[in-house]
Scaffold this motif. Structure first.
Motif, PDB file in Angstrom:
ATOM      1  N   TRP A 166     -15.341  -0.691  15.942  1.00 33.57           N
ATOM      2  CA  TRP A 166     -14.578  -1.205  14.797  1.00 33.57           C
ATOM      3  C   TRP A 166     -14.455  -2.729  14.737  1.00 33.57           C
ATOM      4  N   ALA A 167     -15.319  -3.442  15.450  1.00 30.15           N
ATOM      5  CA  ALA A 167     -15.193  -4.905  15.499  1.00 30.15           C
ATOM      6  C   ALA A 167     -15.554  -5.596  14.190  1.00 30.15           C
ATOM      7  N   MET A 168     -16.063  -4.830  13.206  1.00 30.32           N
ATOM      8  CA  MET A 168     -16.312  -5.394  11.870  1.00 30.32           C
ATOM      9  C   MET A 168     -15.324  -4.847  10.840  1.00 30.32           C
ATOM     10  N   ILE A 169     -15.094  -3.550  10.864  1.00 30.19           N
ATOM     11  CA  ILE A 169     -14.237  -2.926   9.849  1.00 30.19           C
ATOM     12  C   ILE A 169     -12.773  -3.319  10.039  1.00 30.19           C
ATOM     13  N   SER A 170     -12.318  -3.385  11.282  1.00 28.60           N
ATOM     14  CA  SER A 170     -10.915  -3.717  11.533  1.00 28.60           C
ATOM     15  C   SER A 170     -10.515  -5.070  10.943  1.00 28.60           C
ATOM     16  N   PRO A 171     -11.253  -6.156  11.219  1.00 33.08           N
ATOM     17  CA  PRO A 171     -10.841  -7.434  10.618  1.00 33.08           C
ATOM     18  C   PRO A 171     -10.985  -7.459   9.101  1.00 33.08           C
ATOM     19  N   ALA A 172     -11.932  -6.681   8.553  1.00 38.62           N
ATOM     20  CA  ALA A 172     -12.070  -6.608   7.095  1.00 38.62           C
ATOM     21  C   ALA A 172     -10.835  -5.968   6.473  1.00 38.62           C
ATOM     22  N   LEU A 173     -10.316  -4.924   7.118  1.00 38.49           N
ATOM     23  CA  LEU A 173      -9.086  -4.284   6.634  1.00 38.49           C
ATOM     24  C   LEU A 173      -7.887  -5.216   6.784  1.00 38.49           C
ATOM     25  N   LYS A 174      -7.823  -5.893   7.928  1.00 34.22           N
ATOM     26  CA  LYS A 174      -6.714  -6.821   8.170  1.00 34.22           C
ATOM     27  C   LYS A 174      -6.711  -7.939   7.128  1.00 34.22           C
ATOM     28  N   LYS A 175      -7.906  -8.430   6.763  1.00 39.31           N
ATOM     29  CA  LYS A 175      -8.024  -9.501   5.771  1.00 39.31           C
ATOM     30  C   LYS A 175      -7.463  -9.084   4.423  1.00 39.31           C
ATOM     31  N   GLU A 176      -7.549  -7.771   4.120  1.00 39.14           N
ATOM     32  CA  GLU A 176      -7.029  -7.250   2.858  1.00 39.14           C
ATOM     33  C   GLU A 176      -5.545  -6.901   2.949  1.00 39.14           C
ATOM     34  N   GLY A 177      -4.912  -7.239   4.068  1.00 41.27           N
ATOM     35  CA  GLY A 177      -3.467  -7.073   4.196  1.00 41.27           C
ATOM     36  C   GLY A 177      -3.018  -5.789   4.874  1.00 41.27           C
TER      37      GLY A 177
ATOM     38  N   ASP B   9      -8.104   1.657  -2.049  1.00 42.97           N
ATOM     39  CA  ASP B   9      -7.680   0.930  -3.253  1.00 42.97           C
ATOM     40  C   ASP B   9      -8.873   0.887  -4.203  1.00 42.97           C
ATOM     41  N   HIS B  10      -8.810   1.706  -5.253  1.00 42.26           N
ATOM     42  CA  HIS B  10      -9.959   1.874  -6.148  1.00 42.26           C
ATOM     43  C   HIS B  10     -10.310   0.610  -6.923  1.00 42.26           C
ATOM     44  N   LYS B  11      -9.464  -0.393  -6.861  1.00 39.81           N
ATOM     45  CA  LYS B  11      -9.787  -1.655  -7.539  1.00 39.81           C
ATOM     46  C   LYS B  11     -10.814  -2.471  -6.740  1.00 39.81           C
ATOM     47  N   THR B  12     -10.999  -2.114  -5.482  1.00 45.60           N
ATOM     48  CA  THR B  12     -11.959  -2.833  -4.640  1.00 45.60           C
ATOM     49  C   THR B  12     -13.386  -2.470  -5.054  1.00 45.60           C
ATOM     50  N   LYS B  13     -14.209  -3.486  -5.239  1.00 40.95           N
ATOM     51  CA  LYS B  13     -15.589  -3.272  -5.673  1.00 40.95           C
ATOM     52  C   LYS B  13     -16.467  -2.842  -4.497  1.00 40.95           C
ATOM     53  N   ILE B  14     -17.330  -1.846  -4.734  1.00 39.22           N
ATOM     54  CA  ILE B  14     -18.309  -1.427  -3.729  1.00 39.22           C
ATOM     55  C   ILE B  14     -19.521  -2.348  -3.827  1.00 39.22           C
ATOM     56  N   VAL B  15     -19.902  -2.961  -2.707  1.00 40.78           N
ATOM     57  CA  VAL B  15     -20.967  -3.959  -2.713  1.00 40.78           C
ATOM     58  C   VAL B  15     -22.271  -3.347  -2.224  1.00 40.78           C
ATOM     59  N   CYS B  16     -23.351  -4.090  -2.442  1.00 40.96           N
ATOM     60  CA  CYS B  16     -24.666  -3.720  -1.907  1.00 40.96           C
ATOM     61  C   CYS B  16     -25.223  -4.912  -1.156  1.00 40.96           C
ATOM     62  N   ALA B  17     -25.618  -4.704   0.097  1.00 45.87           N
ATOM     63  CA  ALA B  17     -26.184  -5.793   0.899  1.00 45.87           C
ATOM     64  C   ALA B  17     -27.137  -5.179   1.920  1.00 45.87           C
ATOM     65  N   PRO B  18     -28.163  -5.930   2.336  1.00 50.14           N
ATOM     66  CA  PRO B  18     -29.075  -5.415   3.358  1.00 50.14           C
ATOM     67  C   PRO B  18     -28.340  -5.207   4.677  1.00 50.14           C
ATOM     68  N   ASN B  19     -28.713  -4.159   5.388  1.00 52.12           N
ATOM     69  CA  ASN B  19     -28.196  -3.939   6.741  1.00 52.12           C
ATOM     70  C   ASN B  19     -29.254  -3.208   7.522  1.00 52.12           C
ATOM     71  N   ALA B  20     -29.659  -3.778   8.649  1.00 50.38           N
ATOM     72  CA  ALA B  20     -30.798  -3.249   9.384  1.00 50.38           C
ATOM     73  C   ALA B  20     -30.424  -2.069  10.256  1.00 50.38           C
ATOM     74  N   TRP B  21     -31.382  -1.201  10.459  1.00 49.98           N
ATOM     75  CA  TRP B  21     -31.261  -0.051  11.364  1.00 49.98           C
ATOM     76  C   TRP B  21     -30.876  -0.542  12.752  1.00 49.98           C
ATOM     77  N   LEU B  22     -29.788  -0.017  13.307  1.00 48.09           N
ATOM     78  CA  LEU B  22     -29.237  -0.325  14.623  1.00 48.09           C
ATOM     79  C   LEU B  22     -28.711  -1.748  14.755  1.00 48.09           C
ATOM     80  N   PHE B  23     -29.513  -2.760  14.343  1.00 49.51           N
ATOM     81  CA  PHE B  23     -29.135  -4.144  14.617  1.00 49.51           C
ATOM     82  C   PHE B  23     -28.093  -4.668  13.631  1.00 49.51           C
TER      83      PHE B  23
END
Length: 363
Positions: free
Chosen positions: A127-138, A348-362
């Motif tokens: 969770w080292a990416m998702i946790s701070p993203a959630l924290k940033k949103e309050g 929160d359905h007001k949050t926009k779903i984004v599209c960005a490249p993300n590599a397999w495993l890395f």
């Protein structure tokens, strides 16, 4: 001697035939979709069961305990799994950035979020990416380490690796998650939490919802690559299960290596039948967002993560639909910017779903 040779030859032919059948199921399932996949796997299971001896239940050899803990001290933010995994090896009880602030009080209209890691993972590296993203949103964010079990307790070889948690019996782990949720509710004063589970974390959360009173305490559950219907492991798991159903214990020795929770997640296991008994997937008024990736090499076929079509309060989402450049595999799912935005949108359905490249495993 001739009899032994004949039996060995028969066994080789049997295993070869079953391997071909199991692999065919994995390939056909991926191409044909979830309904066809379930159909084909059931046909093979029915065929085996029709002439089977008393089934061998590999799970029965693994009886032992596990513990859980609350991580303390926040590690750094990461953008991909491998550096998070490396950090977690020497900081196995670190909390992900932004998590486990016990002074946090939810903002109006928000609920605290509980993160549930997967098999052989931990609160930090998952969770080292998702946790701070959630924290940033309050959000007030919380993560535990659960299912901590050593090889002598049935935790498999993963128990030898620092921070390789989630190896204990999933039914017991569900109760551990429940204890942690109660701690979060008491600290925050909230009446409900939202939850995110990766891989086994998704079904451990579901165990808590269905069998430990969690449905009354959870508003939303998002699962990422969860083994909701078990996994064929590209046919290997199905092969092992079908041979076991012939009365030849192939999964027992494997269970000693992968641990209790690993063997419980194999297609058609006693545990998966328990989790989905009576065809009940969505429990109570909880809203479910089920995310799968076409590139998942652990939960296979990837459609096996989805709830049956028409399940109430449920969204089944293929990560690549509308974003082909995201090639996240099983481990990269929790490091996908698109998956992070899907989690935020579920809360929160007001949050926009984004599209960005993300590599397999890395990532």
């Amino acid at each position: 001697m001739r009899g032994d040779t004949s039996r060995r030859g028969w066994t080789r032919k049997l295993v070869t035939s079953l391997a071909a059948a199991a692999t065919g199921i994995g390939v056909a399932a991926t191409l044909a979709g979830p309904a066809a996949a379930a159909d084909q796997q059931q046909q093979l299971a029915d065929y085996i069961n029709a002439g089977a001896k008393k089934p061998v239940v590999a799970e029965n050899i693994l009886k032992g305990g596990s513990t859980w803990q609350t991580p303390a001290g926040n590690g750094p933010q990461q953008d991909s799994f491998l550096p998070a995994f490396a950090y977690g090896l020497t900081n196995s009880n670190a909390a992900p950035p932004g998590a486990n602030d016990w002074s946090c009080k939810p903002a109006e209209g928000q609920e605290p979020v509980v993160l549930v890691h997967g098999t052989w993972e931990n609160a930090y590296n998952n969770w080292a990416m998702i946790s701070p993203a959630l924290k940033k949103e309050g959000y007030c964010v919380y993560a535990l380490n659960y299912g901590i079990s050593n090889p002598l307790q049935g935790g498999g070889l993963g128990g030898l690796l620092p921070g390789a948690n989630g190896t204990g019996d999933i039914a017991k782990s569900g109760k551990q998650v429940g204890q942690f949720v109660d701690k979060v509710l008491k600290s925050t004063g909230a009446s409900k939490v939202n939850m995110v589970g990766h891989s086994q974390g998704g079904i451990t959360a579901r165990e808590y919802l269905r069998y430990d009173g969690g449905a009354a305490k959870v508003d939303n559950l998002v699962t990422l690559g969860a083994t909701n219907n078990g996994t064929s492991l590209d046919g290997i798991g199905t092969l092992g299960r079908t041979i076991n159903n012939l009365g030849i214990d192939t999964l027992g020795p494997i269970a000693l290596a992968v641990g209790t929770s690993g063997i419980q997640q194999v297609y058609d296991s006693v545990y998966i039948k328990h989790l989905n008994a009576g065809g009940k997937y969505a429990i109570g008024d909880v809203n479910y967002t089920i995310v799968g990736s076409r590139y998942d090499e652990v939960t296979t076929p990837y459609q096996s993560t989805f709830f049956p079509a028409g399940t109430p309060h449920t969204k089944n989402i293929t990560l690549q639909n509308g974003c082909e450049q995201d090639t996240s595999d099983h481990l990269a799912l929790s490091y996908s910017p698109r998956a992070v935005s899907i989690v935020l949108n579920a809360f929160d359905h007001k949050t926009k779903i984004v599209c960005a490249p993300n590599a397999w495993l890395f990532g």
